[in-house]
Design an enzyme around this catalytic site. Structure first.
Site, short mmCIF file in Angstrom:
data_model
loop_
_atom_site.label_atom_id
_atom_site.label_comp_id
_atom_site.label_asym_id
_atom_site.label_seq_id
_atom_site.Cartn_x
_atom_site.Cartn_y
_atom_site.Cartn_z
N ILE A 142 -2.58 9.12 -7.52
CA ILE A 142 -1.16 9.50 -7.60
C ILE A 142 -0.44 8.72 -8.71
CG2 ILE A 142 -0.14 7.80 -5.98
CD1 ILE A 142 1.27 10.19 -4.62
N ASN B 286 -12.24 -1.97 -6.69
CA ASN B 286 -11.41 -3.16 -6.46
C ASN B 286 -11.73 -3.67 -5.06
OD1 ASN B 286 -10.06 -3.02 -8.94
ND2 ASN B 286 -8.57 -1.56 -8.13
N GLN C 136 -6.87 -4.73 -4.46
CA GLN C 136 -7.19 -3.57 -3.61
C GLN C 136 -5.99 -3.35 -2.70
OE1 GLN C 136 -10.60 -3.96 -1.00
NE2 GLN C 136 -10.30 -1.90 -0.15
N HIS D 167 -13.22 2.79 -2.17
CA HIS D 167 -13.14 3.95 -3.07
C HIS D 167 -13.52 3.51 -4.48
CE1 HIS D 167 -9.26 1.94 -2.65
NE2 HIS D 167 -9.08 2.16 -3.94
N LEU D 168 -14.13 4.42 -5.18
CA LEU D 168 -14.57 4.16 -6.56
C LEU D 168 -13.55 4.82 -7.50
CD1 LEU D 168 -16.88 3.14 -8.44
CD2 LEU D 168 -17.95 5.38 -8.17
N HIS D 169 -12.96 3.99 -8.39
CA HIS D 169 -12.05 4.54 -9.40
C HIS D 169 -12.88 5.08 -10.57
CE1 HIS D 169 -8.14 2.59 -8.09
NE2 HIS D 169 -8.99 1.79 -7.47
P1 AMP Z 1 -6.78 0.15 -4.90
O1 AMP Z 1 -5.56 -0.54 -5.41
O2 AMP Z 1 -8.03 -0.22 -5.66
O3 AMP Z 1 -6.92 -0.02 -3.40
O4 AMP Z 1 -6.58 1.69 -5.19
C1 AMP Z 1 -5.74 2.48 -4.44
C2 AMP Z 1 -5.32 3.60 -5.33
O5 AMP Z 1 -4.81 4.61 -4.50
C3 AMP Z 1 -4.24 3.21 -6.31
O6 AMP Z 1 -4.68 3.43 -7.64
C4 AMP Z 1 -3.07 4.13 -5.94
O7 AMP Z 1 -2.36 4.60 -7.07
C5 AMP Z 1 -3.79 5.25 -5.23
N1 AMP Z 1 -2.97 5.99 -4.25
C6 AMP Z 1 -2.06 5.49 -3.40
N2 AMP Z 1 -1.52 6.49 -2.67
C7 AMP Z 1 -2.11 7.63 -3.08
C8 AMP Z 1 -1.98 9.00 -2.71
N3 AMP Z 1 -1.12 9.40 -1.76
N4 AMP Z 1 -2.74 9.92 -3.34
C9 AMP Z 1 -3.61 9.53 -4.30
N5 AMP Z 1 -3.78 8.25 -4.69
C10 AMP Z 1 -3.04 7.32 -4.09
#
Ligand code: AMP
Length: 177
Positions: free
Chosen positions: A95, A150, A157, A163-165
């Site tokens: 997002i 992360n 995180q 989750h894998l970016h």
């Molecule tokens: P992390 O910070 O590694 O835990 O990654 C979480 C990711 O989820 C971040 O990059 C956020 O931008 C993303 N995120 C948070 N809410 C949503 C959502 N509703 N839809 C898609 N991605 C999201």
């Protein structure tokens, strides 16, 4: 044996007067005292019902399980831009993208972090990378891309569902910030 004599007019008047007094006396009693036995039974029944409700309400309800944000997106309870899904994982657009293409590859199993993975998850992790490879190809990332897990607060995180970016579509620097 002689027959009982019929009640004398005096006797009858006495009886009716006495009943009248009884009736009047009842009228003067407060409601709660007049109907005390019924009230007590009702109160006991209510107490029992309250006890049954408290004792069984927890046991009868299904266990409360809080879903992660990503599970809600997978279950279509929250909006999400899903690009790919299979039995093991879902790939959705981030997002808040940090690159022209920023996709998260999320296992259906809500494993909280990289630290929580076990040997049983070995093939699952491999699968996440193969899905990243497929999505990268679909997105036309021919010049390369980056994949990142992360893990924990130092790595920022924010969602406790591993989750894998997948990031691509621009030149990136190293080391990451
Ligand atoms: P992390 O910070 O590694 O835990 O990654 C979480 C990711 O989820 C971040 O990059 C956020 O931008 C993303 N995120 C948070 N809410 C949503 C959502 N509703 N839809 C898609 N991605 C999201």
């Amino acid at each position: 044996m002689g027959r009982l004599a019929p009640p004398s007019p005096f006797h009858r008047r006495y009886e009716s007067t006495y009943r009248g007094y009884q009736h009047d006396a009842l009228q003067f009693l407060p409601l709660r005292v007049r109907y005390r036995p019924k009230c007590l039974i009702m109160e006991l029944v209510l107490l029992l019902l309250r006890w049954l409700r408290d004792a069984f309400s927890g046991a009868m309800l299904p266990p409360v399980s809080e879903k992660t944000l990503f599970q809600k997106i997978m279950d279509r309870e929250e909006p999400g831009d899903i690009l790919y899904e299979d039995d093991l994982c879902v790939a959705l657009r981030d997002i808040n993208p940090q690159a022209p293409t920023h996709v998260l590859i999320v296992p259906r199993n809500p494993i909280p972090s990289l630290d929580a993975l076990t040997e049983e998850d070995e093939s699952l992790v491999g699968h996440l990378f193969l899905v990243a490879q497929k999505v990268a190809a679909d997105e036309g990332l021919t010049d390369g891309y980056r994949t990142v897990f992360n893990n924990g607060s130092d790595a920022q995180q924010t969602v406790a569902h591993v989750h894998l970016h997948l990031l691509g579509g621009r030149h990136m620097s190293w080391p990451p910030g």
